[in-house]
Motif scaffolding. Structure first.
Motif, PDB file in Angstrom:
ATOM      1  N   ALA A  78       8.044  -8.596   1.747  1.00 32.67           N
ATOM      2  CA  ALA A  78       7.749  -7.224   1.331  1.00 32.67           C
ATOM      3  C   ALA A  78       7.600  -7.148  -0.185  1.00 32.67           C
ATOM      4  O   ALA A  78       6.711  -6.462  -0.706  1.00 32.67           O
ATOM      5  N   GLU A  79       8.462  -7.849  -0.900  1.00 36.67           N
ATOM      6  CA  GLU A  79       8.382  -7.866  -2.361  1.00 36.67           C
ATOM      7  C   GLU A  79       7.063  -8.478  -2.826  1.00 36.67           C
ATOM      8  O   GLU A  79       6.424  -7.971  -3.757  1.00 36.67           O
ATOM      9  N   ILE A  80       6.628  -9.532  -2.166  1.00 38.19           N
ATOM     10  CA  ILE A  80       5.372 -10.193  -2.531  1.00 38.19           C
ATOM     11  C   ILE A  80       4.179  -9.276  -2.259  1.00 38.19           C
ATOM     12  O   ILE A  80       3.274  -9.142  -3.095  1.00 38.19           O
ATOM     13  N   ILE A  81       4.160  -8.639  -1.104  1.00 40.70           N
ATOM     14  CA  ILE A  81       3.064  -7.719  -0.778  1.00 40.70           C
ATOM     15  C   ILE A  81       3.014  -6.581  -1.788  1.00 40.70           C
ATOM     16  O   ILE A  81       1.941  -6.173  -2.242  1.00 40.70           O
ATOM     17  N   ARG A  82       4.187  -6.068  -2.162  1.00 45.36           N
ATOM     18  CA  ARG A  82       4.269  -4.987  -3.153  1.00 45.36           C
ATOM     19  C   ARG A  82       3.740  -5.439  -4.511  1.00 45.36           C
ATOM     20  O   ARG A  82       3.155  -4.653  -5.262  1.00 45.36           O
ATOM     21  N   THR A  86       1.619 -11.553  -5.068  1.00 40.61           N
ATOM     22  CA  THR A  86       2.117 -12.615  -5.952  1.00 40.61           C
ATOM     23  C   THR A  86       3.639 -12.721  -5.878  1.00 40.61           C
ATOM     24  O   THR A  86       4.317 -11.818  -5.396  1.00 40.61           O
ATOM     25  N   ASN A  87       4.152 -13.843  -6.402  1.00 42.63           N
ATOM     26  CA  ASN A  87       5.604 -14.023  -6.518  1.00 42.63           C
ATOM     27  C   ASN A  87       6.062 -13.708  -7.946  1.00 42.63           C
ATOM     28  O   ASN A  87       6.948 -14.354  -8.498  1.00 42.63           O
ATOM     29  N   ARG A  88       5.480 -12.682  -8.520  1.00 41.24           N
ATOM     30  CA  ARG A  88       5.759 -12.276  -9.898  1.00 41.24           C
ATOM     31  C   ARG A  88       7.228 -11.902 -10.100  1.00 41.24           C
ATOM     32  O   ARG A  88       7.837 -12.247 -11.118  1.00 41.24           O
ATOM     33  N   SER A  89       7.818 -11.185  -9.145  1.00 40.95           N
ATOM     34  CA  SER A  89       9.221 -10.792  -9.286  1.00 40.95           C
ATOM     35  C   SER A  89      10.134 -12.012  -9.319  1.00 40.95           C
ATOM     36  O   SER A  89      11.104 -12.058 -10.085  1.00 40.95           O
ATOM     37  N   ALA A  90       9.823 -13.002  -8.484  1.00 41.07           N
ATOM     38  CA  ALA A  90      10.614 -14.234  -8.488  1.00 41.07           C
ATOM     39  C   ALA A  90      10.489 -14.948  -9.837  1.00 41.07           C
ATOM     40  O   ALA A  90      11.461 -15.531 -10.340  1.00 41.07           O
ATOM     41  N   PHE A  91       9.303 -14.877 -10.440  1.00 39.25           N
ATOM     42  CA  PHE A  91       9.091 -15.479 -11.761  1.00 39.25           C
ATOM     43  C   PHE A  91       9.970 -14.798 -12.813  1.00 39.25           C
ATOM     44  O   PHE A  91      10.623 -15.456 -13.629  1.00 39.25           O
ATOM     45  N   PHE A  92      10.009 -13.469 -12.788  1.00 40.42           N
ATOM     46  CA  PHE A  92      10.825 -12.739 -13.762  1.00 40.42           C
ATOM     47  C   PHE A  92      12.316 -13.004 -13.569  1.00 40.42           C
ATOM     48  O   PHE A  92      13.094 -12.915 -14.521  1.00 40.42           O
ATOM     49  N   ASP A 103       0.267 -14.616  -0.949  1.00 41.66           N
ATOM     50  CA  ASP A 103       0.130 -13.866   0.301  1.00 41.66           C
ATOM     51  C   ASP A 103      -0.829 -12.707   0.061  1.00 41.66           C
ATOM     52  O   ASP A 103      -1.295 -12.497  -1.072  1.00 41.66           O
ATOM     53  N   ILE A 104      -1.114 -11.958   1.108  1.00 43.60           N
ATOM     54  CA  ILE A 104      -1.886 -10.737   0.934  1.00 43.60           C
ATOM     55  C   ILE A 104      -1.036  -9.709   0.192  1.00 43.60           C
ATOM     56  O   ILE A 104       0.187  -9.828   0.126  1.00 43.60           O
ATOM     57  N   GLY A 105      -1.674  -8.703  -0.359  1.00 44.39           N
ATOM     58  CA  GLY A 105      -0.920  -7.668  -1.060  1.00 44.39           C
ATOM     59  C   GLY A 105      -1.846  -6.635  -1.643  1.00 44.39           C
ATOM     60  O   GLY A 105      -3.064  -6.712  -1.519  1.00 44.39           O
ATOM     61  N   SER A 106      -1.260  -5.651  -2.294  1.00 41.37           N
ATOM     62  CA  SER A 106      -2.036  -4.618  -2.965  1.00 41.37           C
ATOM     63  C   SER A 106      -1.160  -4.004  -4.043  1.00 41.37           C
ATOM     64  O   SER A 106      -0.031  -4.446  -4.268  1.00 41.37           O
ATOM     65  N   SER A 107      -1.672  -2.989  -4.705  1.00 42.69           N
ATOM     66  CA  SER A 107      -0.920  -2.347  -5.773  1.00 42.69           C
ATOM     67  C   SER A 107      -0.214  -1.116  -5.227  1.00 42.69           C
ATOM     68  O   SER A 107      -0.843  -0.092  -4.961  1.00 42.69           O
ATOM     69  N   PHE A 108       1.087  -1.227  -5.031  1.00 36.57           N
ATOM     70  CA  PHE A 108       1.873  -0.136  -4.469  1.00 36.57           C
ATOM     71  C   PHE A 108       2.854   0.453  -5.482  1.00 36.57           C
ATOM     72  O   PHE A 108       3.735   1.224  -5.113  1.00 36.57           O
ATOM     73  N   LEU A 109       2.727   0.088  -6.743  1.00 29.75           N
ATOM     74  CA  LEU A 109       3.704   0.520  -7.740  1.00 29.75           C
ATOM     75  C   LEU A 109       3.386   1.924  -8.242  1.00 29.75           C
ATOM     76  O   LEU A 109       2.277   2.191  -8.711  1.00 29.75           O
ATOM     77  N   PRO A 110       4.342   2.847  -8.176  1.00 29.26           N
ATOM     78  CA  PRO A 110       4.119   4.184  -8.741  1.00 29.26           C
ATOM     79  C   PRO A 110       4.224   4.135 -10.262  1.00 29.26           C
ATOM     80  O   PRO A 110       4.860   3.238 -10.826  1.00 29.26           O
ATOM     81  N   SER A 111       3.624   5.102 -10.913  1.00 26.65           N
ATOM     82  CA  SER A 111       3.755   5.176 -12.366  1.00 26.65           C
ATOM     83  C   SER A 111       5.151   5.668 -12.735  1.00 26.65           C
ATOM     84  O   SER A 111       5.866   6.249 -11.912  1.00 26.65           O
ATOM     85  N   ASP A 112       5.540   5.458 -13.988  1.00 26.10           N
ATOM     86  CA  ASP A 112       6.848   5.922 -14.449  1.00 26.10           C
ATOM     87  C   ASP A 112       6.964   7.442 -14.352  1.00 26.10           C
ATOM     88  O   ASP A 112       8.036   7.981 -14.041  1.00 26.10           O
ATOM     89  N   ILE A 113       5.860   8.144 -14.612  1.00 28.69           N
ATOM     90  CA  ILE A 113       5.882   9.610 -14.560  1.00 28.69           C
ATOM     91  C   ILE A 113       6.141  10.085 -13.131  1.00 28.69           C
ATOM     92  O   ILE A 113       6.961  10.985 -12.896  1.00 28.69           O
ATOM     93  N   ILE A 114       5.453   9.473 -12.168  1.00 31.85           N
ATOM     94  CA  ILE A 114       5.655   9.840 -10.763  1.00 31.85           C
ATOM     95  C   ILE A 114       7.085   9.527 -10.340  1.00 31.85           C
ATOM     96  O   ILE A 114       7.740  10.327  -9.658  1.00 31.85           O
ATOM     97  N   ALA A 115       7.593   8.369 -10.752  1.00 25.71           N
ATOM     98  CA  ALA A 115       8.960   7.985 -10.395  1.00 25.71           C
ATOM     99  C   ALA A 115       9.977   8.966 -10.975  1.00 25.71           C
ATOM    100  O   ALA A 115      10.942   9.352 -10.305  1.00 25.71           O
ATOM    101  N   ALA A 116       9.761   9.389 -12.210  1.00 21.61           N
ATOM    102  CA  ALA A 116      10.678  10.340 -12.845  1.00 21.61           C
ATOM    103  C   ALA A 116      10.627  11.697 -12.149  1.00 21.61           C
ATOM    104  O   ALA A 116      11.662  12.347 -11.940  1.00 21.61           O
ATOM    105  N   PHE A 117       9.424  12.118 -11.787  1.00 22.90           N
ATOM    106  CA  PHE A 117       9.240  13.390 -11.079  1.00 22.90           C
ATOM    107  C   PHE A 117       9.984  13.369  -9.746  1.00 22.90           C
ATOM    108  O   PHE A 117      10.656  14.336  -9.369  1.00 22.90           O
ATOM    109  N   LEU A 118       9.898  12.250  -9.050  1.00 20.04           N
ATOM    110  CA  LEU A 118      10.567  12.106  -7.761  1.00 20.04           C
ATOM    111  C   LEU A 118      12.082  11.996  -7.932  1.00 20.04           C
ATOM    112  O   LEU A 118      12.851  12.611  -7.184  1.00 20.04           O
ATOM    113  N   TYR A 119      12.507  11.243  -8.929  1.00 20.99           N
ATOM    114  CA  TYR A 119      13.942  11.022  -9.142  1.00 20.99           C
ATOM    115  C   TYR A 119      14.671  12.330  -9.441  1.00 20.99           C
ATOM    116  O   TYR A 119      15.803  12.547  -8.987  1.00 20.99           O
TER     117      TYR A 119
END
Length: 250
Positions: A78-82, A86-92, A103-119
């Motif tokens: 799930a982390e890779i698809i997100r 890529t295995n970018r998170s494992a690299f960090f 693996d397959i994947g796409s761009s599922f990351l919300p912007s900081d503004i959207i995340a703050a609005f939701l939080y």
């Protein structure tokens, strides 16, 4: 299983069936934030769950949602698809010396503004929910007499479930009555809508369906009306809508 209107399915029975046949359970908890099954939060019972933060939900970010994983076997992929496949998170985390596409994947990351609005809404979820539950209770109180008279059906809350006040609906006796009610409400300044069409009658699935009659699916598809329901809705507006519906059936 779909926790429609935020009301829990009978998860004990579903999980027993899944375990018997070695199946995975993905809870459709799109409408079920802050709702529970036997004191367990919906979305925490199946192997995975999906929540929605679409503009029609209890807490919103415009679009987007949340994947909940309750089985460790699915976390890494799930982390890779997100991460766009890529295995970018494992690299960090220093687990690999370079990252790439694995693996397959796409761009599922919300912007900081959207995340703050939701939080901010998550921080205030109790007050949001209290306001919504008050509106739900006014609807219920104002329309109960019609249900007792056998003219409409109101939402049913099983003993094992809680009500998160995601929506309020009424079920008419047939599609013609529903159409008349929606038109009547619209004429009086109230926008009410019908909901999903039956999946087995949709263009995508109709040629895959084996032809069995699905009575309840068709009944709710043909007869259910969603009444206006959102945080800014005032008590007087809810009372006005209940008065209109009572007048329609008088």
């Amino acid at each position: 299983p779909v926790h429609y209107a935020g009301i829990a399915c009978d998860m004990d029975k579903l999980m027993a069936l899944a375990n018997k046949h070695n199946l995975f359970v993905v809870e459709d908890a799109a409408q079920a934030i802050d709702s529970f099954y036997k004191n367990k939060p919906l979305g925490s019972i199946g192997h995975m769950a999906a929540f929605s933060f679409h503009e029609t939900k209890n807490i919103v970010s415009g679009e987007g949602g949340m994947l909940v994983i309750n089985d460790d076997r699915f976390i890494k992929r799930a982390e890779i698809i997100r991460e766009k496949g890529t295995n970018r998170s494992a690299f960090f985390r220093g687990e690999v010396d370079k990252y790439g596409w694995v693996d397959i994947g796409s761009s599922f990351l919300p912007s900081d503004i959207i995340a703050a609005f939701l939080y901010a809404q998550i921080e205030n979820i109790d007050s949001i929910q209290n306001k919504r539950k008050k509106s739900w209770d006014i609807y219920s109180k104002g329309l109960t007499a019609l249900e007792k008279a056998g003219k409409i059906q109101l939402p049913y809350l099983p003993s094992y479930a809680t009500n998160n006040a995601h929506m309020f609906y009424v079920v008419c006796k047939n599609s013609d009555e529903r159409a008349s009610l929606i038109t009547y409400l619209k004429t009086n300044g109230v926008h009410a809508v019908f909901h999903y069409l039956s999946l087995h009658k949709s263009p995508y699935y109709i040629d895959k369906h084996d032809g069995r009659k699905l009575f309840y699916s068709d009944m709710y598809s043909d007869c259910l009306v969603r009444l206006p329901f959102f945080y800014e809705l005032t008590d007087k507006e809810v009372e006005y809508i209940t008065q209109l519906i009572n007048k329609f059936y008088s």
